[in-house]
Design an enzyme around this catalytic site. Structure first.
Site, PDB file in Angstrom:
ATOM      1  N   SER A   7       3.060  17.643  -8.342  1.00 56.44           N
ATOM      2  CA  SER A   7       2.906  16.470  -8.063  1.00 56.44           C
ATOM      3  C   SER A   7       2.089  15.450  -8.661  1.00 56.44           C
ATOM      4  O   SER A   7       0.854  16.099  -9.290  1.00 56.44           O
ATOM      5  CB  SER A   7       2.061  16.293  -6.418  1.00 56.44           C
ATOM      6  OG  SER A   7       2.050  14.847  -5.888  1.00 56.44           O
ATOM      7  N   GLY A  36       8.754  10.578  -5.931  1.00 47.69           N
ATOM      8  CA  GLY A  36      10.208  10.050  -6.445  1.00 47.69           C
ATOM      9  C   GLY A  36      11.413  10.379  -5.380  1.00 47.69           C
ATOM     10  O   GLY A  36      12.233  10.132  -5.828  1.00 47.69           O
ATOM     11  N   ILE A  37      11.278  11.257  -4.142  1.00 44.60           N
ATOM     12  CA  ILE A  37      12.491  11.541  -3.543  1.00 44.60           C
ATOM     13  C   ILE A  37      12.638  10.537  -2.107  1.00 44.60           C
ATOM     14  O   ILE A  37      11.987  10.124  -1.670  1.00 44.60           O
ATOM     15  CB  ILE A  37      11.807  12.889  -2.593  1.00 44.60           C
ATOM     16  CG1 ILE A  37      11.725  14.186  -3.795  1.00 44.60           C
ATOM     17  CG2 ILE A  37      13.254  13.356  -1.635  1.00 44.60           C
ATOM     18  CD1 ILE A  37      11.227  15.182  -3.269  1.00 44.60           C
ATOM     19  N   GLN A  83      -4.150  18.729   4.854  1.00 46.24           N
ATOM     20  CA  GLN A  83      -4.533  18.271   3.487  1.00 46.24           C
ATOM     21  C   GLN A  83      -5.903  18.097   3.111  1.00 46.24           C
ATOM     22  O   GLN A  83      -6.409  17.324   3.983  1.00 46.24           O
ATOM     23  CB  GLN A  83      -3.463  17.330   2.791  1.00 46.24           C
ATOM     24  CG  GLN A  83      -3.728  16.650   1.686  1.00 46.24           C
ATOM     25  CD  GLN A  83      -4.761  15.951   1.518  1.00 46.24           C
ATOM     26  OE1 GLN A  83      -5.090  15.040   2.423  1.00 46.24           O
ATOM     27  NE2 GLN A  83      -5.489  15.426   0.360  1.00 46.24           N
ATOM     28  N   ARG A 133       6.858   8.534   1.229  1.00 48.63           N
ATOM     29  CA  ARG A 133       7.277   7.213   1.361  1.00 48.63           C
ATOM     30  C   ARG A 133       8.549   7.123   2.146  1.00 48.63           C
ATOM     31  O   ARG A 133       8.888   6.128   3.150  1.00 48.63           O
ATOM     32  CB  ARG A 133       7.493   6.486  -0.032  1.00 48.63           C
ATOM     33  CG  ARG A 133       6.275   6.016  -0.821  1.00 48.63           C
ATOM     34  CD  ARG A 133       6.740   5.384  -2.142  1.00 48.63           C
ATOM     35  NE  ARG A 133       5.531   5.072  -2.914  1.00 48.63           N
ATOM     36  CZ  ARG A 133       4.808   5.858  -3.861  1.00 48.63           C
ATOM     37  NH1 ARG A 133       5.556   7.230  -3.934  1.00 48.63           N
ATOM     38  NH2 ARG A 133       4.051   5.559  -4.612  1.00 48.63           N
ATOM     39  N   SER A 151      -3.206  14.431   6.462  1.00 47.18           N
ATOM     40  CA  SER A 151      -4.104  14.202   5.565  1.00 47.18           C
ATOM     41  C   SER A 151      -5.867  13.992   5.914  1.00 47.18           C
ATOM     42  O   SER A 151      -5.846  13.708   6.887  1.00 47.18           O
ATOM     43  CB  SER A 151      -3.707  12.835   4.564  1.00 47.18           C
ATOM     44  OG  SER A 151      -4.767  12.471   3.883  1.00 47.18           O
ATOM     45  N   HIS A 209       1.054  12.564  -7.215  1.00 46.63           N
ATOM     46  CA  HIS A 209       0.308  11.834  -6.061  1.00 46.63           C
ATOM     47  C   HIS A 209       1.179  10.624  -5.796  1.00 46.63           C
ATOM     48  O   HIS A 209       0.684   9.737  -5.687  1.00 46.63           O
ATOM     49  CB  HIS A 209      -1.061  11.613  -6.596  1.00 46.63           C
ATOM     50  CG  HIS A 209      -1.982  11.480  -5.224  1.00 46.63           C
ATOM     51  ND1 HIS A 209      -2.891  12.440  -4.918  1.00 46.63           N
ATOM     52  CD2 HIS A 209      -2.074  10.516  -4.307  1.00 46.63           C
ATOM     53  CE1 HIS A 209      -3.825  12.038  -3.726  1.00 46.63           C
ATOM     54  NE2 HIS A 209      -3.247  10.899  -3.457  1.00 46.63           N
ATOM     55  N   TYR A 262       0.891  -1.363   0.114  1.00 46.83           N
ATOM     56  CA  TYR A 262       0.088  -0.014  -0.019  1.00 46.83           C
ATOM     57  C   TYR A 262       0.786   1.322   0.078  1.00 46.83           C
ATOM     58  O   TYR A 262       0.539   2.254  -0.711  1.00 46.83           O
ATOM     59  CB  TYR A 262      -1.057   0.042   1.198  1.00 46.83           C
ATOM     60  CG  TYR A 262      -1.611   1.397   1.176  1.00 46.83           C
ATOM     61  CD1 TYR A 262      -3.052   1.328   0.637  1.00 46.83           C
ATOM     62  CD2 TYR A 262      -1.187   2.244   2.294  1.00 46.83           C
ATOM     63  CE1 TYR A 262      -3.662   2.596   0.850  1.00 46.83           C
ATOM     64  CE2 TYR A 262      -1.956   3.576   2.500  1.00 46.83           C
ATOM     65  CZ  TYR A 262      -3.223   3.783   1.737  1.00 46.83           C
ATOM     66  OH  TYR A 262      -3.905   4.791   1.877  1.00 46.83           O
ATOM     67  N   LYS A 320      -2.223  21.277  -4.404  1.00 46.76           N
ATOM     68  CA  LYS A 320      -1.525  20.133  -4.567  1.00 46.76           C
ATOM     69  C   LYS A 320      -2.100  19.317  -5.432  1.00 46.76           C
ATOM     70  O   LYS A 320      -3.316  19.077  -5.940  1.00 46.76           O
ATOM     71  CB  LYS A 320      -1.507  19.366  -3.315  1.00 46.76           C
ATOM     72  CG  LYS A 320      -0.893  17.680  -3.198  1.00 46.76           C
ATOM     73  CD  LYS A 320      -1.013  17.049  -2.186  1.00 46.76           C
ATOM     74  CE  LYS A 320      -0.002  15.847  -1.865  1.00 46.76           C
ATOM     75  NZ  LYS A 320      -0.662  14.995  -2.815  1.00 46.76           N
TER      76      LYS A 320
END
Length: 406
Positions: free
Chosen positions: A298, A333-334, A158, A355, A136, A300, A54, A276
């Site tokens: 972004s 992607g960071i 958010q 992540r 969130s 997402h 997930y 965003k």
């Protein structure tokens, strides 16, 4: 001919010193992590497959996520040598307030599924290190409980707009009352993305104890014990929570979101407004014209539209278009501090990570989130020193370029 001899005991003693034993199991586990990739490997071992996927997965063929990471892999720095870099300032002003590092904790849904400490742990680390934290709408801790857990943290909220606008208005008011200074409207979810890992794993909200999850649970007893002995796992701001994440998005959030809603929020929300999910120069202009204080480039995290634009590649043209009127942020992607340095050099005001800190959370709760920050901060400092710059504000496009795909 090499002459051999027996070593003296005094020569062996320094080589035979045992490494100090770390009593705390979590600290011992995290001490072996030197990168976000290391935290990811630990997280994968410590959480059930469906939970890890997930967090780790993206939509459809996961091309958007792969391309975002490939873009950072194509970064080439241009360092300046013979500079005194004995002192480095990693701080940055973000929407008028100082952040000690040029990144923030981005909003993530269902955070207590990754680890029972959840949003409270992330907010507490944000408070410790002095960076912002975005909660969130799909979080698993209430607006008020996060504020209580980290009263000194800079907190953003958010927002997804609901079909029922009165619910959204209530959430916005609660965030204002609890001291959140920035509202972040997500605009890239008219429908839920096809997150195939979740489908293949049969992940539902809340997790269902099927034969497959029971077997997986036997391999991760600590995770299940924490799940079953702490407060029930549920979305804190949603009343209807059955089904997959995509089911929830399609049932609750509004696919008819338009610029009129941005105008409405700008007139309703007293603080800073961030949009965003911006993925084009034209959309960046539109929302800045409507009063947005910042745009977050972004896709997402690759979890919505596959084959979406790469956020990092959008930074220079969007900065050229609106950078004199609004801040430009970037995510997706960071995984390394050098990624953040590159994003800032291209013109972003700050970067958001998701992540990266969730891997830390899964690997070791609040201690793991702290470890993720330590890793990224160390990489940022080292990259800046090797580039020959003393502060984040010194980073310029001349320090960086994207190599061709070839």
């Amino acid at each position: 001919m090499v002459q051999r001899r027996l070593p003296r005991p005094s020569e062996l003693a320094p080589l035979l010193r045992p490494a100090p034993f770390i009593r705390d199991a979590t600290e011992r586990r995290l001490s072996r992590a030197a990168s976000i990739a290391d935290l990811r490997r630990i997280a994968r071992r410590r959480t059930p497959r469906a939970v890890f996927d997930y967090t780790d997965g993206a939509a459809d063929g996961e091309l958007s996520l792969k391309r975002a990471r490939d873009a950072f892999d194509r970064v080439e720095f241009s360092p300046t040598v013979l500079r005194d870099v004995s002192e480095v300032d990693t701080g940055r002003d973000v929407l008028g307030q100082r952040s000690t590092l040029p990144f923030a904790f981005g909003p993530t849904g269902f955070t207590r599924m990754m680890n029972h400490e959840g949003e409270r742990a992330v907010a507490a680390v944000a408070q410790e290190v002095g960076i912002p934290y975005a909660l969130s709408t799909m979080g698993t801790t209430t607006i008020e409980d996060v504020a209580a857990a980290a009263p000194g943290a800079r907190k953003w909220f958010q927002l997804y707009l609901w079909r029922d606008r009165s619910v959204a208005k209530d959430l916005v008011q609660r965030a204002a009352d609890a001291g959140y200074d920035t509202l972040m409207l997500t605009v890239d979810t008219p429908v839920g993305g096809a997150r195939l890992r979740d489908v293949h794993n049969g992940l539902t909200i809340p997790p269902a104890l099927s034969l497959k999850t029971f077997v997986d649970g036997a391999l991760h007893p600590n995770w299940w014990a924490n799940l079953l002995t702490t407060e029930p796992l549920a979305f804190a701001s949603l009343e209807s929570t059955d089904g997959t994440v995509a089911d929830l998005i399609n049932r609750v959030f509004d696919p008819a979101l338009t610029m009129d809603d941005v105008d409405w929020l700008r007139g309703t929300w007293p603080g800073k407004l961030v949009i965003k999910g911006i993925q084009s120069v034209d959309d960046a202009r539109r929302v800045v014209d409507a009063g947005a204080d910042a745009v977050l480039l972004s896709n997402h995290g690759g979890r919505q539209l596959d084959r979406a634009p790469v956020p990092l590649e959008l930074v220079p043209p969007v900065v050229d278009a609106v950078g004199d009127r609004a801040e430009v942020w970037v995510d997706t992607g960071i995984t390394h501090g050098a990624d953040i340095v590159a994003a800032i050099a291209f013109g972003a005001r700050t970067a958001l990570i998701g992540r990266a800190y969730l891997y830390g959370l899964m690997a070791g709760g609040q201690q793991g989130v702290r470890k993720a920050v330590e890793i990224l901060a160390g990489e940022i400092v080292r990259t800046m020193q090797l580039l020959g710059v003393n502060s984040v504000d010194e980073l310029r496009p001349s320090h960086v370029r994207l190599r061709s795909n070839g």
